[in-house]
Design a protein around this motif. Structure first.
Motif, PDB file in Angstrom:
ATOM      1  N   ASP A   1       0.827  -1.201   0.000  1.00  0.00           N
ATOM      2  CA  ASP A   1       0.000   0.000   0.000  1.00  0.00           C
ATOM      3  C   ASP A   1       0.859   1.247   0.000  1.00  0.00           C
ATOM      4  O   ASP A   1       2.005   1.240   0.425  1.00  0.00           O
ATOM      5  CB  ASP A   1      -0.918   0.022   1.232  1.00  0.00           C
ATOM      6  CG  ASP A   1      -2.117  -0.883   1.058  1.00  0.00           C
ATOM      7  OD1 ASP A   1      -2.207  -1.541   0.001  1.00  0.00           O
ATOM      8  OD2 ASP A   1      -2.948  -0.929   1.975  1.00  0.00           O
TER       9      ASP A   1
ATOM     10  N   ASP B   1       0.180   3.966   1.672  1.00  0.00           N
ATOM     11  CA  ASP B   1       0.053   4.790   2.869  1.00  0.00           C
ATOM     12  C   ASP B   1       0.996   4.371   3.995  1.00  0.00           C
ATOM     13  O   ASP B   1       0.837   4.782   5.135  1.00  0.00           O
ATOM     14  CB  ASP B   1      -1.396   4.765   3.367  1.00  0.00           C
ATOM     15  CG  ASP B   1      -1.935   3.339   3.482  1.00  0.00           C
ATOM     16  OD1 ASP B   1      -1.125   2.401   3.409  1.00  0.00           O
ATOM     17  OD2 ASP B   1      -3.153   3.171   3.647  1.00  0.00           O
TER      18      ASP B   1
ATOM     19  N   GLN C   1       1.086   1.743   5.552  1.00  0.00           N
ATOM     20  CA  GLN C   1       0.492   0.855   6.554  1.00  0.00           C
ATOM     21  C   GLN C   1       1.174  -0.502   6.477  1.00  0.00           C
ATOM     22  O   GLN C   1       1.137  -1.283   7.406  1.00  0.00           O
ATOM     23  CB  GLN C   1      -1.012   0.700   6.320  1.00  0.00           C
ATOM     24  CG  GLN C   1      -1.799   1.887   6.838  1.00  0.00           C
ATOM     25  CD  GLN C   1      -3.282   1.614   6.848  1.00  0.00           C
ATOM     26  OE1 GLN C   1      -3.871   1.352   5.806  1.00  0.00           O
ATOM     27  NE2 GLN C   1      -3.879   1.667   8.011  1.00  0.00           N
TER      28      GLN C   1
ATOM     29  N   ARG D   1      -2.323   4.919   9.292  1.00  0.00           N
ATOM     30  CA  ARG D   1      -2.227   5.603   8.014  1.00  0.00           C
ATOM     31  C   ARG D   1      -1.497   6.933   8.235  1.00  0.00           C
ATOM     32  O   ARG D   1      -1.827   7.661   9.176  1.00  0.00           O
ATOM     33  CB  ARG D   1      -3.629   5.882   7.515  1.00  0.00           C
ATOM     34  CG  ARG D   1      -3.726   5.898   6.033  1.00  0.00           C
ATOM     35  CD  ARG D   1      -5.179   5.934   5.598  1.00  0.00           C
ATOM     36  NE  ARG D   1      -5.303   5.346   4.263  1.00  0.00           N
ATOM     37  CZ  ARG D   1      -4.885   5.935   3.178  1.00  0.00           C
ATOM     38  NH1 ARG D   1      -4.333   7.136   3.248  1.00  0.00           N
ATOM     39  NH2 ARG D   1      -4.998   5.341   1.998  1.00  0.00           N
TER      40      ARG D   1
HETATM   41 MG    MG Z   1      -4.398   1.816   4.104  1.00  0.00          MG
END
Ligand code: MG
Ligand code: UDP
Length: 329
Positions: A91, A93, A95, A198
Motif C-alpha cells: 500500500d 500509505d 500501513q 495511516r
Molecule cells: Mg491503508
C-alpha cells in the motif's frame, strides 16, 4: 531485481513519503529495485507528484490509469508492467511497513524453494468489533469454499517471477489478488507485520466499499453462495412435506385446517426465499456478463520511465495507424 508495486488513489502526500522510505531502505541494503506507482484515477495531485518523482529518480516508474479502476486493477497493471525477478505489492500509505518488505525479500532471496511470501497482519490495527466479526465471517466463507487458508491475508505479498507469470496467465477480468496468488500454489512462507497507522489522508475502503469488495471477491472466486439456493430449496421442501402431511392427516381425521395465517406465512416465506435465491443467481449472471464482455482490466493513459515505452512511442510515431489505446489494451 525486485519490483515493488504500489497502487495509489489520491495519495498526494503519501506517495513521495513511501517512495523515499522504500528507496532509502532498499538501496541501503544494495538491493536492485524498481518502484512502480500506479495512479488509479486520482483526483488530487498524485500524478503531478509521481511525475516529479519519476523525473528525479530512474528507479521510480509511474503508470496512470485512465480513470479509477479500483485497487485490484491497479495491482494487476503494476504486475503486468513489472520486470523484476520478484514482485512485491504494498500500500501507498505506509500501513505496510518497508521493513517487512525487506524481511520478505530476504526470505525469498535466502530460500530458492520459496516462491510466495505472504505478509499477515499480527493485529488487525484500528478495527472495531463488528468489522472484525464480518472480516472473520468473510474469511470463513472463503476458506471453506476454496480450501485455501486466507485468514488474516492481505494484499501485501512478494511473488517470485514464476508465480507472477502464473498469475498473469489467469484470464478473468474480475480479479481477487489475495486469493489468486494463493490459488496458483507454489511454496509459500509467511511473515508477520503490525498494521501501522495511516500516515495521511483517509482510507478509501469505507463500510460500503468493503462490503462491495467482499461480495465481489466471494462471487468472483467461489460459487458457494449458489449452493445456498439448493440448501434453501431442500429446507423449504422439507417444511412443505411436514405441512402437507399435517394437512392431510387433519383432513382425514376430520379436523379440517383452519390455518389461514399459516397459508399467508408460508407464501411470504417461500416468496422471500425464491427472491433471495434469484438474487444470488442474478448476481452470478451479472458476473458472467461482465467476464464475457472481455473488456480490459484497466486502461493506461500514461507511463513514465519504462524503457520499452520509449521504443513503443517511436514505433507509434512511425506507424500512425496503431493507436495507443489499442496497443495498451
Ligand atoms: Mg491503508
Ligand atoms: N487504492 C487504489 N484504488 C482504489 C482504492 C485504493 O489504488 O480505488 C490504493 C490506495 O491508494 C492504497 C491501497 O489501495 O495504496 C489501500 O487503500 P487504503 O489505505 O485506502 O485501504 P485500507 O488500508 O484502509 O484497507
Amino acid at each position: 531485481m525486485l519490483s515493488v508495486i504500489i497502487p495509489a488513489h489520491n495519495e498526494q502526500d503519501n506517495a513521495p513519503a513511501a517512495a523515499s522510505a522504500i528507496s532509502r531502505l532498499l538501496s541501503s541494503h544494495n538491493i536492485d529495485y524498481e518502484l512502480i506507482f500506479i495512479d488509479d484515477g486520482s483526483t488530487d495531485r498524485t500524478w503531478l507528484r509521481l511525475t516529479q518523482l519519476a523525473a528525479s529518480d530512474e528507479h521510480i516508474k509511474a503508470i496512470a490509469l485512465s480513470r479509477n479502476f479500483g485497487k485490484e486493477a491497479a495491482m494487476f497493471a503494476g504486475l503486468e508492467n513489472a520486470s523484476g525477478d520478484a514482485c512485491a505489492v504494498m500500500d501507498c500509505d505506509l500501513q505496510h511497513p518497508p521493513e517487512t518488505l525487506l524481511e520478505m525479500y530476504k526470505v525469498w532471496k535466502n530460500d530458492p524453494t520459496i516462491d510466495v511470501v505472504e505478509a499477515k497482519k499480527n493485529d488487525r490495527g484500528e478495527e472495531n468489533r463488528v468489522y472484525r466479526a464480518f472480516a472473520n465471517l468473510f474469511y470463513k466463507i472463503m476458506n471453506n469454499s476454496t480450501r485455501l487458508d486466507m485468514s488474516d491475508a492481505s494484499d501485501f505479498k512478494l511473488l517470485d517471477r514464476r508465480a507472477v507469470d502464473a498469475l498473469l496467465r489467469m484470464p478473468e477480468r474480475l480479479t481477487f489478488f489475495r486469493a489468486m496468488s494463493s490459488w496458483v500454489g507454489f511454496n509459500s512462507a509467511v511473515v508477520y507485520f503490525d498494521v501501522a497507522e495511516r500516515t495521511s489522508g483517509k482510507s478509501k475502503f469505507n463500510t460500503r466499499a468493503s462490503i462491495k469488495y467482499a461480495i465481489t471477491s466471494i462471487t468472483s472466486f467461489t460459487s458457494a453462495p449458489m449452493q445456498i439456493v439448493t440448501v434453501l430449496g431442500v429446507i423449504t421442501f422439507v417444511i412443505a412435506l411436514i405441512f402437507g402431511i399435517n394437512t392431510l392427516v387433519n383432513k382425514f381425521t376430520g379436523r379440517s385446517a383452519e390455518g389461514f395465517p399459516t397459508v399467508i406465512l408460508l407464501q411470504l416465506i417461500t416468496s422471500a426465499i425464491i427472491m433471495f435465491s434469484l438474487g444470488i443467481i442474478g448476481y452470478y449472471l451479472a458476473k458472467i456478463y461482465e467476464e464475457i464482455k472481455q473488456r480490459p482490466r484497466y486502461i493506461i493513459s500514461e507511463k513514465l520511465n519504462f524503457d520499452n515505452d520509449r521504443k513503443e512511442k517511436e514505433n507509434r510515431e512511425n506507424s500512425r495507424d496503431i493507436r495507443p489505446s489499442e496497443k495498451e489494451g
